[in-house]
Scaffold this active site. Structure first.
Site, mmCIF file in Angstrom:
data_model
loop_
_atom_site.group_PDB
_atom_site.id
_atom_site.type_symbol
_atom_site.label_atom_id
_atom_site.label_comp_id
_atom_site.label_asym_id
_atom_site.label_seq_id
_atom_site.Cartn_x
_atom_site.Cartn_y
_atom_site.Cartn_z
ATOM 1 N N SER A 119 -2.805 2.836 6.647
ATOM 2 C CA SER A 119 -2.376 3.647 7.780
ATOM 3 C C SER A 119 -2.266 2.826 9.049
ATOM 4 O O SER A 119 -1.760 3.306 10.058
ATOM 5 C CB SER A 119 -3.390 4.764 8.034
ATOM 6 O OG SER A 119 -3.593 5.516 6.884
ATOM 7 N N HIS A 140 4.037 3.465 3.546
ATOM 8 C CA HIS A 140 3.076 4.441 4.067
ATOM 9 C C HIS A 140 3.493 5.880 3.773
ATOM 10 O O HIS A 140 4.366 6.436 4.435
ATOM 11 C CB HIS A 140 2.921 4.209 5.593
ATOM 12 C CG HIS A 140 1.867 5.058 6.211
ATOM 13 N ND1 HIS A 140 1.978 5.599 7.478
ATOM 14 C CD2 HIS A 140 0.673 5.470 5.738
ATOM 15 C CE1 HIS A 140 0.898 6.301 7.737
ATOM 16 N NE2 HIS A 140 0.094 6.236 6.710
ATOM 17 N N GLU A 152 6.935 6.000 5.667
ATOM 18 C CA GLU A 152 7.194 4.933 6.651
ATOM 19 C C GLU A 152 7.305 3.605 5.898
ATOM 20 O O GLU A 152 6.400 3.262 5.111
ATOM 21 C CB GLU A 152 6.011 4.826 7.623
ATOM 22 C CG GLU A 152 6.227 5.546 8.923
ATOM 23 C CD GLU A 152 5.050 5.351 9.897
ATOM 24 O OE1 GLU A 152 5.314 5.249 11.086
ATOM 25 O OE2 GLU A 152 3.885 5.306 9.468
ATOM 26 N N ASN A 190 0.836 7.234 13.031
ATOM 27 C CA ASN A 190 -0.573 7.228 13.431
ATOM 28 C C ASN A 190 -0.807 6.680 14.828
ATOM 29 O O ASN A 190 -1.823 6.973 15.451
ATOM 30 C CB ASN A 190 -1.405 6.467 12.403
ATOM 31 C CG ASN A 190 -1.628 7.319 11.168
ATOM 32 O OD1 ASN A 190 -1.948 8.503 11.280
ATOM 33 N ND2 ASN A 190 -1.419 6.746 10.003
HETATM 34 P P1 NAD Z 1 -9.944 7.991 -0.431
HETATM 35 O O1 NAD Z 1 -11.277 7.704 0.132
HETATM 36 O O2 NAD Z 1 -9.593 9.390 -0.856
HETATM 37 O O3 NAD Z 1 -9.653 7.052 -1.725
HETATM 38 C C1 NAD Z 1 -9.860 5.687 -1.749
HETATM 39 C C2 NAD Z 1 -10.041 5.268 -3.206
HETATM 40 O O4 NAD Z 1 -10.025 3.834 -3.265
HETATM 41 C C3 NAD Z 1 -11.359 5.747 -3.822
HETATM 42 O O5 NAD Z 1 -11.098 6.433 -5.042
HETATM 43 C C4 NAD Z 1 -12.116 4.430 -4.086
HETATM 44 O O6 NAD Z 1 -12.933 4.477 -5.259
HETATM 45 C C5 NAD Z 1 -10.948 3.462 -4.259
HETATM 46 N N1 NAD Z 1 -11.306 2.057 -4.088
HETATM 47 C C6 NAD Z 1 -12.151 1.498 -3.190
HETATM 48 N N2 NAD Z 1 -12.210 0.155 -3.377
HETATM 49 C C7 NAD Z 1 -11.386 -0.123 -4.430
HETATM 50 C C8 NAD Z 1 -11.029 -1.315 -5.104
HETATM 51 N N3 NAD Z 1 -11.549 -2.489 -4.757
HETATM 52 N N4 NAD Z 1 -10.146 -1.238 -6.137
HETATM 53 C C9 NAD Z 1 -9.624 -0.058 -6.514
HETATM 54 N N5 NAD Z 1 -9.938 1.120 -5.908
HETATM 55 C C10 NAD Z 1 -10.795 1.077 -4.877
HETATM 56 O O7 NAD Z 1 -8.883 7.433 0.652
HETATM 57 P P2 NAD Z 1 -7.361 7.895 0.884
HETATM 58 O O8 NAD Z 1 -7.336 8.976 1.917
HETATM 59 O O9 NAD Z 1 -6.713 8.112 -0.438
HETATM 60 O O10 NAD Z 1 -6.790 6.597 1.605
HETATM 61 C C11 NAD Z 1 -6.331 5.489 0.853
HETATM 62 C C12 NAD Z 1 -5.384 4.653 1.703
HETATM 63 O O11 NAD Z 1 -4.272 5.469 2.099
HETATM 64 C C13 NAD Z 1 -5.987 4.102 2.999
HETATM 65 O O12 NAD Z 1 -5.442 2.850 3.267
HETATM 66 C C14 NAD Z 1 -5.535 5.129 4.034
HETATM 67 O O13 NAD Z 1 -5.454 4.588 5.330
HETATM 68 C C15 NAD Z 1 -4.149 5.450 3.518
HETATM 69 N N6 NAD Z 1 -3.598 6.732 3.960
HETATM 70 C C16 NAD Z 1 -4.406 7.821 4.074
HETATM 71 C C17 NAD Z 1 -3.872 9.040 4.497
HETATM 72 C C18 NAD Z 1 -4.741 10.266 4.623
HETATM 73 O O14 NAD Z 1 -4.299 11.258 5.210
HETATM 74 N N7 NAD Z 1 -5.939 10.267 4.071
HETATM 75 C C19 NAD Z 1 -2.504 9.135 4.809
HETATM 76 C C20 NAD Z 1 -1.685 7.994 4.654
HETATM 77 C C21 NAD Z 1 -2.254 6.799 4.237
#
Ligand code: NAD
Length: 291
Positions: A119, A140, A152, A190
């Site tokens: 993000s 993104h 994005e 963001n």
């Molecule tokens: P989340 O906490 O729901 O999921 C993250 C996952 O990554 C978990 O299942 C964890 O076990 C896994 N993980 C951690 N370390 C790891 C590794 N070394 N190898 C493989 N898996 C691993 O988080 P999320 O909300 O899904 O966010 C994930 C990414 O997406 C982030 O970069 C976040 O910024 C981005 N993002 C989030 C949103 C949102 O609204 N939450 C929107 C757009 C982008």
């Protein structure tokens, strides 16, 4: 370049949504996570979410079956070696993402395109630590991925035109709309959204309003479909804090200072919906404000 097999790293709320839309669009998907539990939960969530689309008449039952068959899971990052495209969607922490790319590199074929769903973290910096910065981009997706139209696309300083065009075509095949952003902290969505959420937390912290009054004010007074605190819980408060830190450090402007109350919630492990508690408590029948 034609993309057939897509690797998704991280099976949290974004990773499972990404696997869902790629599988429905006909791509084969290999989903990986460090936690077996996350992989099992992700498959169950994808199944439930596609079923909802079936019940609304948006997806045919046969397409659901075919999509579920296209998704395979693995705990071994090395299994993603043959993927044409990799989308990293793990926890929003630069060290975590760097380690994933470092571990992946020895297993990849030379043509594999690498992307991150980050993000906020610098695409150019993540790319520079790989052997293929020209084949690296920010990809993104918005949350919830199956519902949100925008993707994005963020070009790092070295990203080549072929990679850029390949990802544009992928977005088109997913039936979504691409917007392009330059690689600066938090990109476009963001950069604008997070300071608003952070300001809502300051408004709460300074006692200007309660959780309920802040969310109601923005919903009824600015026509936002969700209040900013409700939205923060939906995104994940750890992700919100990470993005504010990236903005604060990356742009060196005090206006991006994360609210201490946001930090406190994260320190408590109250990360929003994913841990059942954040600005609201989700453990009962209806969400109850925690302040
Ligand atoms: P989340 O906490 O729901 O999921 C993250 C996952 O990554 C978990 O299942 C964890 O076990 C896994 N993980 C951690 N370390 C790891 C590794 N070394 N190898 C493989 N898996 C691993 O988080 P999320 O909300 O899904 O966010 C994930 C990414 O997406 C982030 O970069 C976040 O910024 C981005 N993002 C989030 C949103 C949102 O609204 N939450 C929107 C757009 C982008």
């Amino acid at each position: 370049m034609e993309i057939k097999l897509v690797g998704v790293v991280g099976a949290g709320q974004m990773g499972n949504g990404i696997a869902h839309v790629f599988a429905l669009a006909g791509y084969s998907v290999l989903l990986t996570d460090v936690s077996e539990d996350s992989l099992a939960k992700a498959l169950a969530t994808i199944e439930k979410n596609i079923e909802r689309q079936v019940s609304r008449g948006k997806v045919l039952p046969a397409d659901k079956r075919a999509a579920m068959e296209r998704i395979k899971t693995t705990l071994r990052l090395a299994d993603l070696g043959q993927c044409d495209l990799i989308i990293e969607a793990a926890t929003e922490r630069e060290t975590v993402k760097q380690a994933i790319f470092e571990d992946l590199l020895p297993h990849l074929k030379p043509t594999t395109i690498l992307t991150s769903n980050t993000s906020s973290i610098s695409i150019t910096r993540l790319a520079s630590r790989t052997d293929r910065p020209e084949k690296f981009m920010g990809f993104h997706f918005m949350n919830p991925v199956p519902v949100m139209q925008l993707v994005e696309l963020i070009r790092g300083i070295a990203t080549d035109q072929e990679t850029w065009e390949t990802l544009h075509e992928v977005v088109r095949k997913l039936g979504k709309t691409a917007s392009s952003s330059e690689d600066f902290p938090a990109f476009i969505v963001n950069r604008i959204l997070m300071p608003m959420i952070n300001e809502a937390v300051y408004t709460l912290y300074e006692g200007v309003g309660s959780v309920k009054s802040i969310d109601e004010s923005l919903k009824l007074g600015a026509n936002h479909p969700m209040g900013p605190l409700e939205l923060a819980d939906f995104i994940g408060l750890d992700t919100c804090l990470s993005i504010m830190n990236v903005l604060h450090e990356g742009l060196a402007d005090t206006k991006y200072r994360p609210c201490p109350l946001l930090t406190k919630y994260v320190e408590a492990g109250w990360l929003g919906r994913k841990t059942q508690r954040g600005f609201y408590d989700y453990r009962g029948e209806v969400p109850v404000p925690t302040r």
